[in-house]
Every structure is written in structure tokens, then in C-alpha cells.
Scaffold this active site. Structure first.
Site, PDB file in Angstrom:
ATOM      1  N   ASP A  24     -10.074  15.169  19.532  1.00  0.00           N
ATOM      2  CA  ASP A  24      -8.919  13.445  19.277  1.00  0.00           C
ATOM      3  C   ASP A  24      -9.059  12.779  20.349  1.00  0.00           C
ATOM      4  OD1 ASP A  24      -6.818  11.927  18.635  1.00  0.00           O
ATOM      5  OD2 ASP A  24      -5.679  13.278  19.034  1.00  0.00           O
ATOM      6  N   ASN A  72      -6.545  10.697   7.404  1.00  0.00           N
ATOM      7  CA  ASN A  72      -7.064   9.505   8.384  1.00  0.00           C
ATOM      8  C   ASN A  72      -8.040   8.225   7.764  1.00  0.00           C
ATOM      9  OD1 ASN A  72      -8.634  11.714  10.765  1.00  0.00           O
ATOM     10  ND2 ASN A  72      -7.522  10.183  11.066  1.00  0.00           N
ATOM     11  N   SER A 200      -1.740  19.108  13.645  1.00  0.00           N
ATOM     12  CA  SER A 200      -2.651  17.589  12.565  1.00  0.00           C
ATOM     13  C   SER A 200      -3.421  18.714  11.194  1.00  0.00           C
ATOM     14  CB  SER A 200      -3.172  17.026  13.005  1.00  0.00           C
ATOM     15  OG  SER A 200      -2.290  16.802  14.222  1.00  0.00           O
TER      16      SER A 200
END
Ligand code: IPE
Ligand code: IPE
Ligand code: MG
Length: 244
Positions: A24, A72, A200
Site C-alpha cells: 500500500d 479496487n 482491508s
């Protein structure tokens, strides 16, 4: 499943058998430089290649990298298409490069969400590398922990409906065996760079007893020394698995 998977290697006294990385911070890395987000993804892909090699060199047996989540897809179309282009380019290169590395490559995620050329590359890479004996590199792409558990439930429910099993016969092992990571050990250590402190949707089932290390560094700036740092931190942890 809950064994203390610490193996020894030459460089470290204790090395996690399975490491997960939530790659990330690419977008913020680019923003800091006044570049488009996709430049951050290109830089992040180079870091990925460097860190995968390094992990294999120091004796990690399983490395799982989170490259694209089921959420995403909600990003702007131009960013998603830049990522798909990058995946294609990298997978083509991986067919050449990783062949010398003896790495076994596996994809975790719903590959039906990808274009047919990407799916073909994925299938070729998995097939070509299946017999290799080195580190297993799991690429989590179109991966979501909830979606993974949901598809395991569907498969088990089908077996129950067909009368092959009774609901009371469903075990934790049966669920684990129906995840993308079937046969693999759970991650011992999960590293998240970028400064965010959340999971996440990464390996929700498998992370039940993983150790977490959060690093205040953006993924494109991540270097082998940061992996060393995380492993050293892991080595100090006292894993109890609910015991004393
Ligand atoms: C991680 O970097 C790459 C993907 C999720 C594909 P980000 O793109 O999330 O970077 P930040 O978090 O916006 O900085
Ligand atoms: C997690 O990062 C997914 C990947 C690194 C592939 P995100 O950037 O998508 O996560 P959030 O949105 O900050 O939770
Ligand atoms: Mg992010």
C-alpha cells in the site's frame, strides 16, 4: 494450522514461514512527487519484484502479496486500466524472469473478473511453475477475504445439498481446504506499509493468529532492510495462540 511456523535460516535466527504484504501507498508516493497515481503503481511493481527475490533469497517459504482487492474496481477507470496494463506486462515478464528463480507462482482471487488475455497469462504461469520447489509466491489479485470465504461456503453448501455431507460434519479444516490457500500454512507475519493500520479484506480467515507489523513507509520506498526490520520485530513477539 496453528503450529508455530518459525523456521531457521542463515541470516536470521527466526524466520516466518509465510509472510503476507499489503502493498500500500503507491498513490501517495506519486502524489508527493507531483506524478499521476499510475506512476506510483509502476514504481510499486519494481519494488514488488525486488522484495519477492529478496524474500526467496533469505529463505521465506511462502510470500503473499496483495496487489488488487475486490474493492479496487471502485477506483477511477483510468487507474484501473493502468493497473491491468501493468499486471499484463509484469506477468509476461514473470514467465521469463521467475523461471530462473525456481519460484512457484499461485494466484489468489477471482480470476474470472479479468480479461481473457490476463486469464490466459495467469493460467500459463501457474501451470509452468507448478513443479518448482522454491518459494511459493501468491499474487492476491481481485482478491477479497470475504469473497473467498463466501465461495468456500457455496462449495460446501453444494456438497450438503447433494447429500455428500451433513451440516454438522462441516469442519474448520473443510473451510480452509476450500480457500485459495488450501494446503498452505497460514501467514505468520503480515506487513502493511503506508501507515494505514487496517486489514482491508486481506486473508480474513488465515490471519486469525498472524502477527502484524505496520511500517510508516510507502510501498515504492520499501527496501530489503524494511523486510529485515519486520522479521526482527516478528522474532521478538510471543505467539500464544490463545494459550499461556
Ligand atoms: C496500493 O497503493 C496499490 C493498490 C491498491 C492497487 P494505493 O494505490 O492504495 O496507494 P495509496 O494508498 O492511495 O497511497
Ligand atoms: C489494500 O489497499 C489493497 C491492496 C494493497 C491491493 P487499499 O488502498 O485498497 O486499502 P484501503 O482502501 O486504504 O483500506
Ligand atoms: Mg491504498
Amino acid at each position: 494450522m496453528f503450529s508455530d511456523n518459525k523456521k531457521t535460516s542463515s541470516k536470521f535466527d527466526i524466520i516466518p514461514e509465510h509472510i503476507g504484504i499489503i502493498m500500500d501507498g503507491n498513490g501517495r508516493w506519486a502524489k508527493k512527487r507531483g506524478l499521476p497515481r499510475k506512476a506510483g503503481h509502476t514504481a510499486g511493481a519494481m519494488t514488488f519484484r525486488k522484495i519477492a527475490r529478496y524474500a526467496s533469497d533469505i529463505g521465506v517459504k511462502y510470500l503473499t502479496v496483495y496487489a488488487f482487492s475486490t474493492e479496487n474496481w471502485n477506483r477511477p477507470e483510468d487507474e484501473v486500466s493502468a493497473l491491468m496494463k501493468l499486471f499484463k506486462q509484469y506477468l509476461e515478464e514473470a514467465i521469463r524472469d521467475f523461471s530462473e528463480e525456481n519460484m512457484r507462482i499461485k494466484f489468489l482471487g477471482d480470476i474470472s473478473g479479468f480479461s481473457s488475455d490476463l486469464r490466459e497469462l495467469i493460467e500459463t504461469i501457474e501451470k509452468n511453475s507448478a513443479d518448482r520447489t522454491g518459494m511459493t509466491l501468491n499474487l492476491a489479485m481481485n482478491y477479497g477475504g470475504r469473497n473467498e470465504i463466501l465461495s468456500a461456503c457455496r462449495k460446501i453448501a453444494e456438497a450438503a445439498v447433494n447429500g455428500d455431507i451433513k451440516p454438522e460434519e462441516i469442519t474448520e479444516k473443510m473451510i480452509a481446504d476450500n480457500l485459495y490457500t488450501a494446503t498452505q500454512p497460514d501467514p505468520d507475519l503480515i506487513i502493511r506499509p503506508s501507515g494505514e493500520k487496517r486489514i482491508s479484506n486481506f486473508m480474513l480467515w488465515q490471519a486469525a493468529y498472524s502477527e502484524f507489523v505496520y511500517l510508516n513507509i510507502l510501498w515504492p520506498d520499501f527496501e530489503p532492510k524494511h523486510l529485515d526490520e519486520a522479521i526482527e520485530e516478528f522474532a521478538k513477539r510471543n505467539r500464544r495462540f490463545g494459550g499461556v
